[in-house]
Design a protein around this motif. Structure first.
Motif, short mmCIF file in Angstrom:
data_model
loop_
_atom_site.label_atom_id
_atom_site.label_comp_id
_atom_site.label_asym_id
_atom_site.label_seq_id
_atom_site.Cartn_x
_atom_site.Cartn_y
_atom_site.Cartn_z
N CYS A 58 11.31 29.71 61.14
CA CYS A 58 10.11 29.59 61.98
C CYS A 58 9.21 30.82 61.90
CB CYS A 58 10.50 29.36 63.44
SG CYS A 58 11.04 27.69 63.81
N THR A 59 9.68 31.89 61.29
CA THR A 59 8.90 33.12 61.32
C THR A 59 7.52 32.93 60.68
OG1 THR A 59 9.95 33.89 59.26
CG2 THR A 59 10.90 34.63 61.34
N TRP A 60 7.47 32.24 59.55
CA TRP A 60 6.20 32.01 58.88
C TRP A 60 5.30 31.10 59.71
CZ3 TRP A 60 5.84 35.17 54.85
CH2 TRP A 60 7.00 35.55 54.19
N GLY A 61 5.90 30.13 60.37
CA GLY A 61 5.14 29.23 61.22
C GLY A 61 4.61 29.88 62.48
N MET A 62 5.26 30.97 62.90
CA MET A 62 4.80 31.70 64.08
C MET A 62 3.74 32.74 63.72
SD MET A 62 6.61 30.22 66.32
CE MET A 62 8.15 29.31 66.49
N VAL A 63 3.92 33.39 62.59
CA VAL A 63 3.04 34.49 62.24
C VAL A 63 1.63 34.02 61.93
CG1 VAL A 63 3.36 34.61 59.73
CG2 VAL A 63 3.10 36.73 61.05
N VAL A 64 1.46 32.73 61.62
CA VAL A 64 0.11 32.22 61.37
C VAL A 64 -0.69 32.08 62.66
CG1 VAL A 64 0.85 30.96 59.31
CG2 VAL A 64 0.80 29.78 61.52
N ASP A 65 0.01 32.13 63.80
CA ASP A 65 -0.65 31.97 65.10
C ASP A 65 -0.88 33.36 65.70
OD1 ASP A 65 -1.38 31.49 67.73
OD2 ASP A 65 -0.06 29.78 67.97
N HIS A 66 -2.11 33.84 65.63
CA HIS A 66 -2.42 35.19 66.09
C HIS A 66 -2.12 35.34 67.58
CE1 HIS A 66 -4.89 38.60 67.48
NE2 HIS A 66 -4.64 39.11 66.28
N ASP A 67 -2.41 34.31 68.37
CA ASP A 67 -2.17 34.39 69.81
C ASP A 67 -0.69 34.53 70.11
OD1 ASP A 67 -4.86 34.13 70.32
OD2 ASP A 67 -4.77 31.96 70.56
N ILE A 83 8.11 42.18 54.93
CA ILE A 83 9.48 42.30 55.44
C ILE A 83 10.20 40.97 55.34
CG2 ILE A 83 10.85 42.71 57.51
CD1 ILE A 83 8.73 44.77 58.35
N TYR A 84 9.55 39.89 55.79
CA TYR A 84 10.18 38.57 55.75
C TYR A 84 10.55 38.16 54.33
CZ TYR A 84 8.47 37.89 60.56
OH TYR A 84 8.22 38.00 61.90
N LEU A 85 9.62 38.37 53.41
CA LEU A 85 9.87 37.99 52.02
C LEU A 85 11.00 38.81 51.41
CD1 LEU A 85 8.81 36.16 49.71
CD2 LEU A 85 7.37 38.08 49.01
N LYS A 86 11.01 40.10 51.70
CA LYS A 86 12.06 40.97 51.18
C LYS A 86 13.43 40.56 51.72
CE LYS A 86 13.08 45.90 50.49
NZ LYS A 86 12.60 47.28 50.78
N LEU A 87 13.49 40.24 53.01
CA LEU A 87 14.75 39.80 53.63
C LEU A 87 15.26 38.51 53.00
CD1 LEU A 87 13.80 40.49 57.32
CD2 LEU A 87 15.93 41.29 56.29
N ASN A 88 14.39 37.52 52.90
CA ASN A 88 14.83 36.23 52.38
C ASN A 88 15.22 36.30 50.91
OD1 ASN A 88 14.40 35.15 54.90
ND2 ASN A 88 12.49 34.10 54.37
#
Length: 377
Positions: A200-209, A227-232
């Protein structure tokens, strides 16, 4: 064979199913101390046997255990790693119109894979259930390393605990990546050839609010994505060629509500262009999800599973509208590299979404029927 099964059928599921009432009751009885873990496990076993039979009868060739042994789609996996403890913060996750139960995962020591991890045990049980079904593939879904990291920095208490153990973020990323890599290899050694990481991290980060509320506005979108890409990708590196790897990205799925909004465009150059998976399971079931244009970033040959059928409500979609939307997506991805599924699972947590089991199976039937009409048998 596994990769062909998942891509040539052109219909799929995300993985979680509504918990039957007897399983919900058993979990409540266990929490109240009325039954022991052995009795709970026996109830889980029976519910999973019944579910798998229903999956096969419905025409699914890739099956899951419905995540029936989990309370959450993600936290149970986190709690299974060494160096992590189960905590209960003051608040749960804040969704659009509801707050979840309050549970979290916190670092207490160096993070590592535990050979007794519950996901490996769960997979072995499911594997054995279909041992005599050569045409059935067993999929194991696990939350993404990026999701794990996100949980470990959720709230001041988690951050303080993390800083006591890790003063170097590079070491934290390395340990998370290694723990996940070891988990995936343990699943592979047990016979798993299809692993999906839910994220869900990518789906959350698109929402600035959403992120403004999570971080008080103190975040850098590109830095988070790096960071997310490096982790995955650390977890997915140097894995066997016959292991199908995929990721599912959504914006929250709890009791038929959602946590974030926004299309995939802000993260496409990282997630879609660079994550080392064979397939992307992406939700496109409503206006919150944006359009198909970001799919242009998907590298040639990779697969996209269009989550056009919502798992959040019981109303069945119009088949012709689904067919038209699939055709629309071919502007960016060839038809042979597309599939259809529900936008998410039906019960990302044990509460489940607001529909009946019959309505759940009706949704799956619609997915299969539509896929047959678009791609043929």
């Amino acid at each position: 064979m596994v990769k062909q099964t998942a891509t040539k059928l052109h219909y799929d599921i995300v993985g979680s199913f509504l918990r039957p009432q007897e399983l919900k009751q058993a979990r409540a009885d266990f929490a109240d101390g009325q039954i022991d873990h052995k009795k709970l496990a026996a109830t889980e076993d029976e519910a999973i046997r019944d579910l798998v039979q229903k999956e096969i009868e419905a025409g699914l060739k890739v099956v899951t255990d419905g995540e029936f042994r989990r309370s959450y789609w993600h936290l149970d996996t986190f709690w299974g790693f060494a160096g992590i403890k189960h905590t209960q913060p003051e608040h749960g996750y804040f969704f659009h119109d509801e707050e979840t139960r309050a549970d979290s995962a916190q670092v207490v020591d160096k993070i590592a894979f535990d050979p007794e991890h519950p996901d490996v045990k769960a997979f072995k049980f499911l594997r054995d259930l279909v041992a005599d079904e050569p045409d059935i593939t067993v999929r194991q879904s696990i939350p993404a390393p990026a999701q794990f990291y996100s949980e470990l920095v959720r709230g001041e208490d988690n951050v303080a605990a993390l800083n006591k153990v890790y003063s170097d973020q590079d070491q934290l990323i390395a340990d998370i990546g290694q723990a996940y890599h070891d988990l995936i290899l343990a699943l592979y050694d047990a016979g798993c050839r299809d692993v999906k990481i839910d994220d869900c991290t990518w789906g959350m980060v698109v929402d600035h609010d959403f992120w403004k509320n999570m971080t008080n506005g103190d975040f850098d979108l590109n830095e988070l994505q790096d960071i997310y890409l490096k982790l995955n990708n650390a977890a997915l590196a140097d894995l066997p060629d016959d292991l199908r790897l995929s990721t599912h990205v959504c914006r929250g799925n709890y009791h038929s509500t959602w946590a974030a909004k926004g299309g995939y465009a802000p993260v496409a150059s990282h997630l879609l262009a660079q994550e080392d998976v064979d397939a992307f399971y992406l939700e496109f079931d409503d206006d919150r999800s944006g359009d198909f244009a970001p799919l242009a970033q998907v590298p040639a040959g990779k697969h996209v599973v269009l989550g056009l059928v919502t798992s959040k409500s019981p109303e069945l979609e119009n088949k012709q509208i689904l067919i038209d939307r699939i055709k629309e997506a071919t502007e960016f991805v060839p038809l042979e590299n597309l599939s259809l599924s529900t936008q998410c699972g039906f019960a990302s947590t044990e509460e489940g979404n607001k529909l009946t089991e019959q309505q759940e199976w009706d949704k799956i039937s619609l997915v299969i029927e539509t896929a047959h009409e678009v791609w043929g048998e």
